[in-house]
Design a protein around this motif. Structure first.
Motif, PDB file in Angstrom:
ATOM      1  N   VAL A 132      -4.267   1.145 -10.290  1.00 20.38           N
ATOM      2  CA  VAL A 132      -4.979   1.310  -9.021  1.00 20.38           C
ATOM      3  C   VAL A 132      -5.123  -0.050  -8.363  1.00 20.38           C
ATOM      4  O   VAL A 132      -5.075  -1.084  -9.032  1.00 20.38           O
ATOM      5  CB  VAL A 132      -6.376   1.949  -9.192  1.00 20.38           C
ATOM      6  N   ARG A 133      -5.288  -0.035  -7.049  1.00 17.89           N
ATOM      7  CA  ARG A 133      -5.579  -1.249  -6.303  1.00 17.89           C
ATOM      8  C   ARG A 133      -6.099  -0.862  -4.933  1.00 17.89           C
ATOM      9  O   ARG A 133      -5.998   0.279  -4.512  1.00 17.89           O
ATOM     10  CB  ARG A 133      -4.358  -2.142  -6.181  1.00 17.89           C
ATOM     11  N   TRP A 134      -6.678  -1.820  -4.236  1.00 17.75           N
ATOM     12  CA  TRP A 134      -7.165  -1.610  -2.879  1.00 17.75           C
ATOM     13  C   TRP A 134      -6.052  -1.923  -1.897  1.00 17.75           C
ATOM     14  O   TRP A 134      -5.266  -2.849  -2.121  1.00 17.75           O
ATOM     15  CB  TRP A 134      -8.375  -2.507  -2.597  1.00 17.75           C
ATOM     16  N   ALA A 135      -5.989  -1.161  -0.779  1.00 14.33           N
ATOM     17  CA  ALA A 135      -4.948  -1.379   0.229  1.00 14.33           C
ATOM     18  C   ALA A 135      -5.485  -1.091   1.623  1.00 14.33           C
ATOM     19  O   ALA A 135      -6.332  -0.205   1.810  1.00 14.33           O
ATOM     20  CB  ALA A 135      -3.743  -0.491  -0.051  1.00 14.33           C
ATOM     21  N   THR A 136      -4.950  -1.808   2.588  1.00 12.83           N
ATOM     22  CA  THR A 136      -5.289  -1.574   3.993  1.00 12.83           C
ATOM     23  C   THR A 136      -4.391  -0.468   4.547  1.00 12.83           C
ATOM     24  O   THR A 136      -3.374  -0.109   3.945  1.00 12.83           O
ATOM     25  CB  THR A 136      -5.078  -2.845   4.841  1.00 12.83           C
ATOM     26  N   GLU A 137      -4.755   0.013   5.711  1.00 17.33           N
ATOM     27  CA  GLU A 137      -3.942   1.013   6.403  1.00 17.33           C
ATOM     28  C   GLU A 137      -2.532   0.484   6.637  1.00 17.33           C
ATOM     29  O   GLU A 137      -1.542   1.190   6.381  1.00 17.33           O
ATOM     30  CB  GLU A 137      -4.600   1.351   7.740  1.00 17.33           C
ATOM     31  N   GLU A 138      -2.429  -0.753   7.078  1.00 13.17           N
ATOM     32  CA  GLU A 138      -1.127  -1.351   7.358  1.00 13.17           C
ATOM     33  C   GLU A 138      -0.277  -1.461   6.093  1.00 13.17           C
ATOM     34  O   GLU A 138       0.931  -1.217   6.120  1.00 13.17           O
ATOM     35  CB  GLU A 138      -1.295  -2.733   8.002  1.00 13.17           C
ATOM     36  N   GLU A 139      -0.900  -1.836   4.972  1.00 14.32           N
ATOM     37  CA  GLU A 139      -0.155  -1.929   3.717  1.00 14.32           C
ATOM     38  C   GLU A 139       0.398  -0.563   3.301  1.00 14.32           C
ATOM     39  O   GLU A 139       1.544  -0.455   2.866  1.00 14.32           O
ATOM     40  CB  GLU A 139      -1.050  -2.480   2.606  1.00 14.32           C
ATOM     41  N   ILE A 140      -0.412   0.470   3.441  1.00 13.09           N
ATOM     42  CA  ILE A 140       0.031   1.814   3.046  1.00 13.09           C
ATOM     43  C   ILE A 140       1.177   2.277   3.932  1.00 13.09           C
ATOM     44  O   ILE A 140       2.180   2.810   3.437  1.00 13.09           O
ATOM     45  CB  ILE A 140      -1.154   2.809   3.072  1.00 13.09           C
ATOM     46  N   LEU A 141       1.071   2.059   5.234  1.00 12.22           N
ATOM     47  CA  LEU A 141       2.149   2.450   6.145  1.00 12.22           C
ATOM     48  C   LEU A 141       3.445   1.709   5.814  1.00 12.22           C
ATOM     49  O   LEU A 141       4.534   2.300   5.833  1.00 12.22           O
ATOM     50  CB  LEU A 141       1.735   2.212   7.598  1.00 12.22           C
ATOM     51  N   ARG A 142       3.328   0.423   5.471  1.00  8.15           N
ATOM     52  CA  ARG A 142       4.502  -0.348   5.078  1.00  8.15           C
ATOM     53  C   ARG A 142       5.095   0.210   3.778  1.00  8.15           C
ATOM     54  O   ARG A 142       6.311   0.330   3.628  1.00  8.15           O
ATOM     55  CB  ARG A 142       4.143  -1.830   4.921  1.00  8.15           C
ATOM     56  N   MET A 143       4.237   0.576   2.837  1.00  6.70           N
ATOM     57  CA  MET A 143       4.701   1.135   1.569  1.00  6.70           C
ATOM     58  C   MET A 143       5.424   2.466   1.781  1.00  6.70           C
ATOM     59  O   MET A 143       6.407   2.762   1.089  1.00  6.70           O
ATOM     60  CB  MET A 143       3.523   1.292   0.602  1.00  6.70           C
ATOM     61  N   ILE A 144       4.950   3.275   2.737  1.00  8.92           N
ATOM     62  CA  ILE A 144       5.653   4.522   3.060  1.00  8.92           C
ATOM     63  C   ILE A 144       7.053   4.190   3.569  1.00  8.92           C
ATOM     64  O   ILE A 144       8.041   4.795   3.142  1.00  8.92           O
ATOM     65  CB  ILE A 144       4.860   5.372   4.070  1.00  8.92           C
ATOM     66  N   ASP A 145       7.152   3.206   4.459  1.00  8.72           N
ATOM     67  CA  ASP A 145       8.461   2.782   4.976  1.00  8.72           C
ATOM     68  C   ASP A 145       9.366   2.263   3.867  1.00  8.72           C
ATOM     69  O   ASP A 145      10.575   2.500   3.878  1.00  8.72           O
ATOM     70  CB  ASP A 145       8.302   1.687   6.040  1.00  8.72           C
ATOM     71  N   GLU A 146       8.775   1.572   2.900  1.00 13.31           N
ATOM     72  CA  GLU A 146       9.532   1.005   1.784  1.00 13.31           C
ATOM     73  C   GLU A 146       9.841   2.034   0.702  1.00 13.31           C
ATOM     74  O   GLU A 146      10.467   1.721  -0.303  1.00 13.31           O
ATOM     75  CB  GLU A 146       8.764  -0.170   1.180  1.00 13.31           C
ATOM     76  N   LYS A 147       9.313   3.247   0.879  1.00 15.74           N
ATOM     77  CA  LYS A 147       9.511   4.344  -0.070  1.00 15.74           C
ATOM     78  C   LYS A 147       8.879   4.071  -1.432  1.00 15.74           C
ATOM     79  O   LYS A 147       9.368   4.535  -2.467  1.00 15.74           O
ATOM     80  CB  LYS A 147      10.988   4.710  -0.199  1.00 15.74           C
TER      81      LYS A 147
END
Length: 174
Positions: A132-147
């Motif tokens: 687990v870790r903490w993430a911002t909205e922007e980080e999560i959206l980037r992770m979706i793009d990065e698959k």
């Protein structure tokens, strides 16, 4: 074998139940819950699914999600899933889901709660959660793009972050 309650289109519980993994009959639905834990700094606690999980193995996900089991209501399922998967004991007694997403055969209740927790002190369920870790909205959206994150509709993530403090309607009386 995991048993689920079965609901009709209007979310009335039916007298039958179903075994996880079995096929739905027409007009049958089951209850799923997702819990998003937000820190007071606005970040969301996210989990990495174990690499041996059948669905979305090794991908990051929102804090917790899972099916309610036979006899559980939405709040009970949310409490159990949050406690089982990441070890957070949260009282859902007077908490309603922030919103519900209606899937093909599911009612998916989303709970958005604020609780500051030290992620290094959480008890992770080995069968489900690798990290687990903490993430911002922007980080999560980037992770979706990065698959590297479950491929949620990208508009869902900003909605979660927006609704964490609101119920979707502005209170103009203040």
């Amino acid at each position: 074998m995991e048993l689920w309650d079965v609901y009709d289109l209007d979310r009335n519980k039916l007298p039958s139940d179903m075994v996880r993994g079995s096929d739905y009959r027409p007009g049958e639905y089951h209850l799923v819950v997702h819990i998003c834990v937000f820190g007071s700094d606005g970040r969301m606690l996210i989990q990495k699914r174990q690499p041996f999980k059948q669905d979305f193995s090794g991908l990051w996900d929102i804090t917790v999600g899972g099916s309610s089991v036979k006899g559980e209501n939405s709040r009970e399922a949310a409490h159990r899933e949050l406690l089982e998967e990441v070890g957070i004991d949260y009282d859902f007694t007077n908490v309603r889901p922030r919103f519900t997403v209606n899937g093909t055969h599911i009612f998916d209740d989303f709970y958005l709660i604020e609780k500051d927790v030290d992620e290094t002190m959480l008890s992770l369920q080995y069968e489900e959660v690798e990290a687990v870790r903490w993430a911002t909205e922007e980080e999560i959206l980037r992770m979706i793009d990065e698959k590297t994150f479950i491929p949620y509709e990208k508009t869902l993530i900003p909605l979660l972050f927006t609704l964490r403090k609101h119920y979707g309607v502005h209170d103009y009386s203040r």
